[in-house]
Scaffold this active site. Structure first.
Site, PDB file in Angstrom:
ATOM      1  CD  GLU A 103     -20.542  -0.849  -2.982  1.00  0.00           C
ATOM      2  OE1 GLU A 103     -21.029  -1.272  -3.940  1.00  0.00           O
ATOM      3  OE2 GLU A 103     -19.482  -0.651  -2.822  1.00  0.00           O
ATOM      4  CB  CYS A 116     -15.624  -3.441   5.946  1.00  0.00           C
ATOM      5  SG  CYS A 116     -15.128  -1.875   5.589  1.00  0.00           S
ATOM      6  CB  CYS A 123     -16.843  10.414   2.051  1.00  0.00           C
ATOM      7  SG  CYS A 123     -15.816  11.069   3.667  1.00  0.00           S
ATOM      8  CB  CYS A 127      -9.033  10.929   0.771  1.00  0.00           C
ATOM      9  SG  CYS A 127      -9.473  11.432   2.484  1.00  0.00           S
ATOM     10  CB  CYS A 130     -10.926   7.531  -0.870  1.00  0.00           C
ATOM     11  SG  CYS A 130     -12.294   6.884  -0.161  1.00  0.00           S
ATOM     12  CB  CYS A 353      -9.096  -0.692   1.875  1.00  0.00           C
ATOM     13  SG  CYS A 353      -9.088  -1.289   3.481  1.00  0.00           S
TER      14      CYS A 353
END
Ligand code: SAH
Ligand code: SF4
Length: 383
Positions: A103, A116, A123, A127, A130, A353
């Site tokens: 995205e 962004c 990933c 974390c 996230c 975010c």
């Protein structure tokens, strides 16, 4: 039979010029017997005019155009979905093969348009707060897929034709993925963002955000001048180990020392890093955390960006109250830090975010393998 196979192979392996930095394009042209200065012309067609067909490159001779048609292509990523938020934010889902999606988000704000950009499919760093981390890791994006996000955003607003190139004024490498774990491709794509024959953005308007892969941060300082944002999120190692697991390998003191080294390598003075701190209710949002953070950052030339936690379905964390956010902000401001609070944008389309999740197929083995790579001293081949 052999002939057929060869022909098929040639067709499949056309070189995608979209993600080639100026240096790589010059090398490529030389390798096919052409003059390297042609790179500037081709780059301008691709990144200034949005052209993806060699036949439109009218200042190249016909034989060169024909040669490029045969050997190369300009293939932007394939957009499969576009969503518009009520606040003007636009999100694209980009198909990157094997049923995977990444995205990209454009956040317009007055004269500014901040894009962004994602660097990986998923990933591996996991974390705890996230959405991307919860998806696992599939693969690195190519340089074409990374710069292609800038290209498609401008194209989507007809920015190439209207002469209004200012659709994207800023780029933040804050989409899906850890950019420093896809070092070469990210560096190539960022060089096109900065190049006058690419998008001509100033180094202050291109920001790489990292959770802190220290050896790669040092390498970045050797080859790049972009602005740096550090995902800190905690003022001490005990808490950061929980939120950002890579901290166990590269603790806060090492990460902040690497930030200082990055700044020291830059020619201009007055460079600062942005410290990103996602505020999570009852976890890291107390006044005591803010005071500890102010102490820890005492010697780091920085400004602080507070990001109220953006909820997503796989997480039980909560966004703190306005009062708690204000208290945290005030404590840092009174301690002398330039501190801003990031306003969530596009959360009605899951574009804020940490809400970018795309679609990632492999959630397990690749993720573990990639994490291991991150923990080696020299994990990635460097340019
Ligand atoms: N991997 C890089 C860049 C992508 S994340 C990094 O970690 O820096 C971009 C920013 O969004 C990071 O600061 C990240 O910590 C933050 N973020 C991730 N999930 C979030 C969430 N749910 N709410 C608010 N911010 C989040
Ligand atoms: Fe990866 Fe960044 Fe998300 Fe951590 S915050 S899982 S490093 S994308």
């Amino acid at each position: 039979m052999k002939m057929e196979t060869t022909t098929a192979t040639v067709q499949q392996t056309k070189v995608n010029l979209l993600g080639m930095s100026r240096k790589k394009m010059e090398e490529y042209l030389t390798s096919i017997g052409e003059k390297p200065f042609r790179a500037q012309q081709i780059l301008k067609w691709i990144h200034h005019s949005g052209v993806d067909d060699f036949d439109e490159m009218t200042n190249l001779g016909k034989p060169l155009r024909a040669k490029l048609q045969e050997l190369a292509e300009i293939r932007p990523p394939n957009v499969v979905k576009q969503l518009d938020s009520t606040d003007g934010t636009r999100k694209w889902a980009v198909e990157v093969g094997g049923n995977n999606l990444v995205e990209t988000v454009l956040i317009p704000d007055g004269q500014r348009g901040t894009l962004c950009v994602s660097s990986q499919v998923g990933c591996s760093l996991d974390c705890s707060f996230c959405a991307t981390g919860k998806q696992g890791f599939m693969r690195d994006l190519t340089a074409s897929e990374i710069i292609g996000q800038v290209w498609l955003a401008i194209k989507s607003f007809d920015g190439f034709n209207s002469g209004n190139k200012r659709i994207v004024t800023n780029v933040v490498m804050m989409g899906m993925g850890e950019p420093l774990l896809n070092f070469n491709n990210v560096v190539d794509a960022m060089s096109l963002m900065l190049d006058d024959f690419g998008y001509g953005l100033s180094k202050r308007r291109v920001t790489l955000s990292t959770s802190g892969v220290v050896p790669m941060l040092d390498k970045l300082g050797d080859v790049s001048t972009v602005s740096l944002a550090i995902s800190l999120h905690a003022p001490n190692d005990r808490l950061r180990n929980e939120l950002v697991p890579i901290n166990k390998k590269y603790p806060i003191s090492e990460l902040l020392a690497a930030c200082q080294r990055y700044i020291d390598k830059q020619e201009d003075t007055h460079r600062v890093v942005t410290i990103e701190y996602t505020l999570i209710a009852g976890v890291n949002d107390g006044v005591e955390h803010a005071k500890e953070l102010a102490e820890v950052l005492r010697d780091v030339p920085c400004k602080i960006n507070l990001i109220p936690f953006n909820p997503f379905s796989l997480s039980n964390y909560k966004r703190p109250s306005k009062n708690a956010i204000n208290r945290f902000w005030l404590t840092l401001t009174e301690a002398g830090y330039v501190t801003t609070v990031r306003t969530p944008r596009g959360d009605d389309i899951d574009a804020a975010c940490g809400q970018l999740a795309g679609q990632v197929q492999d959630r397990t083995k690749r993720s573990a393998r990639h994490r291991q790579r991150a923990e080696l001293e020299q994990p990635i081949r460097l340019v």
